[in-house]
Scaffold this motif. Structure first.
Motif, PDB file in Angstrom:
ATOM      1  N   UNK A  68       0.851  -1.189   0.000  1.00 58.11           N
ATOM      2  CA  UNK A  68       0.000   0.000   0.000  1.00 58.11           C
ATOM      3  C   UNK A  68       0.891   1.245   0.000  1.00 58.11           C
ATOM      4  N   UNK A  69       1.122   1.863  -1.148  1.00 59.88           N
ATOM      5  CA  UNK A  69       2.020   3.020  -1.199  1.00 59.88           C
ATOM      6  C   UNK A  69       1.552   4.185  -0.341  1.00 59.88           C
ATOM      7  N   UNK A  70       0.246   4.327  -0.141  1.00 60.39           N
ATOM      8  CA  UNK A  70      -0.263   5.439   0.651  1.00 60.39           C
ATOM      9  C   UNK A  70       0.221   5.332   2.095  1.00 60.39           C
ATOM     10  N   UNK A  71       0.224   4.101   2.637  1.00 57.57           N
ATOM     11  CA  UNK A  71       0.733   3.929   4.005  1.00 57.57           C
ATOM     12  C   UNK A  71       2.173   4.413   4.104  1.00 57.57           C
ATOM     13  N   UNK A  72       3.026   3.959   3.206  1.00 57.03           N
ATOM     14  CA  UNK A  72       4.445   4.300   3.278  1.00 57.03           C
ATOM     15  C   UNK A  72       4.659   5.796   3.047  1.00 57.03           C
TER      16      UNK A  72
END
Length: 366
Positions: A68-72
């Motif tokens: 999940x790129x949004x988390x990172x």
């Protein structure tokens, strides 16, 4: 290594023929590559101290799985804001996704989805100036509960099969991201001690694991500028004071030649270890039993601090800094278990950033 040669050649040209055109601003960009000098780290020739964390995973087996790129993106922005300049991330949690390993234990490559996820991840790390200690595998790969555990055990016990792992996973990984200075290090395995000690992990001999680490370290050093370490679960197997340093230069070079060595040590420390080896936070690395010929960081420690001793993480981290540890990476920044999370990590990180800002972001925070 190639990019370093190009940079040196460019610098020589500038010295000989005058200033290059800097209209793009590239000539003013600080070198962010982490290097080792003696027992410390350097960035752009300046001293660096790791005000670190562990963000081992968001979703177990993120890369090649449910990344999940949004988390990172959001979490690395939070880390940077609090003055955290590095984190330790598990690239493969147990080897069930992403890496292609056959039943005979040979590794044939990495799936496209894993590369795509990692491309995104390292771009985010660079954007937010978060150095990554990339943990390539864990004792979890060998656990009975892992559907592919026998494949991983077979690979580790064979020099020939281990080389397929190096050639088709380790080397492609470091070559792909060597140009991104925020991949500062690979951690070859999370707590291999348990592969040796625990029946559920196969109880493989150190002879096999040390030889495997030697092959991996040589592969990294021959193909990149990325630093190498092994995240030992305890000082016991990282010190000649106890059971012997199973990843010493002498051991590793004996298996794979002069390129087989660790650039720094990163033992893990938890409160259960105090009765055996003392309190790492209150000792110098040498007094704790570590070799003193290169940098030593605490690659894991509880974010909640030492509860029995009544010491919070801020007190523990400052003590470690005062005793010469070159960084502290508490477990974890995102609360994956009961060892603590962002609420515990951030006050300590802010305190250290206020205390030694130029050591944490020596090339500028941005």
């Amino acid at each position: 290594m190639m990019k370093r040669c190009i940079a040196m050649a460019l610098s020589l040209c500038i010295l000989l023929f005058g200033c290059a055109d800097n209209s793009s601003g590239d000539s003013q960009k600080a070198d962010r590559r982490v290097t080792v000098e003696g027992t410390g780290f350097r960035v752009d020739g300046k001293e660096l101290w790791f005000n670190g964390a562990n963000t081992p995973w968001n979703n177990w087996n993120d890369f090649g799985g449910t990344y999940d790129p949004q988390f990172w993106e959001e979490h690395f922005a939070q880390l940077h804001e609090k003055g955290i300049n590095a984190t330790r991330v598990w690239i493969s949690c147990n080897g069930e996704v992403g890496i292609k390993i056959k039943e005979d234990g040979s590794v044939t490559g990495v799936k496209d989805k894993m590369w795509e996820d990692l491309d995104s991840f390292f771009a985010i790390a660079e954007k937010h100036q978060v150095y990554i200690m990339a943990t390539l595998m864990s004792f979890d790969h060998c656990k009975d509960s892992n559907s592919k555990h026998q494949r991983w055990r077979t690979m580790l016990q064979s020099e020939e099969l281990s080389q397929t792992y190096v050639d088709n996973y380790v080397i492609p990984f470091v070559k792909r991201y060597d140009s991104n200075d925020y991949l500062f290090s690979v951690d070859l395995c999370n707590e291999p001690d348990w592969i040796v000690e625990n029946a559920e992990c196969g109880q493989l001999p150190w002879q096999d694991l040390s030889r495997f680490f030697a092959q991996c370290a040589a592969g990294v050093h021959r193909n990149s500028d990325v630093l190498v370490t092994v995240g030992m679960g305890m000082v016991k197997y990282n010190s000649d004071n106890y059971s012997g340093n199973c990843v010493s230069d002498e051991v590793l070079k004996g298996f794979a030649g002069e390129d087989a060595y660790l650039d720094y040590y990163s033992p893990h420390f938890y409160e259960w270890q105090v009765s055996n080896w003392g309190n790492a936070f209150e000792k110098t690395p040498k007094a704790f039993g570590m070799p003193d010929d290169r940098p030593v960081v605490l690659g894991e420690c509880p974010a909640v601090g030492l509860q029995k001793a009544g010491k919070d993480l801020t007190q523990c981290t400052e003590s470690a800094y005062n005793n010469g540890w070159q960084g502290v990476f508490p477990w974890t920044s995102n609360g994956v278990d009961d060892c603590g999370g962002f609420q515990e990590v951030s006050p300590s990180a802010e305190h250290m950033y206020q205390k030694i800002p130029d050591l944490i972001f020596p090339a500028g925070k941005g």
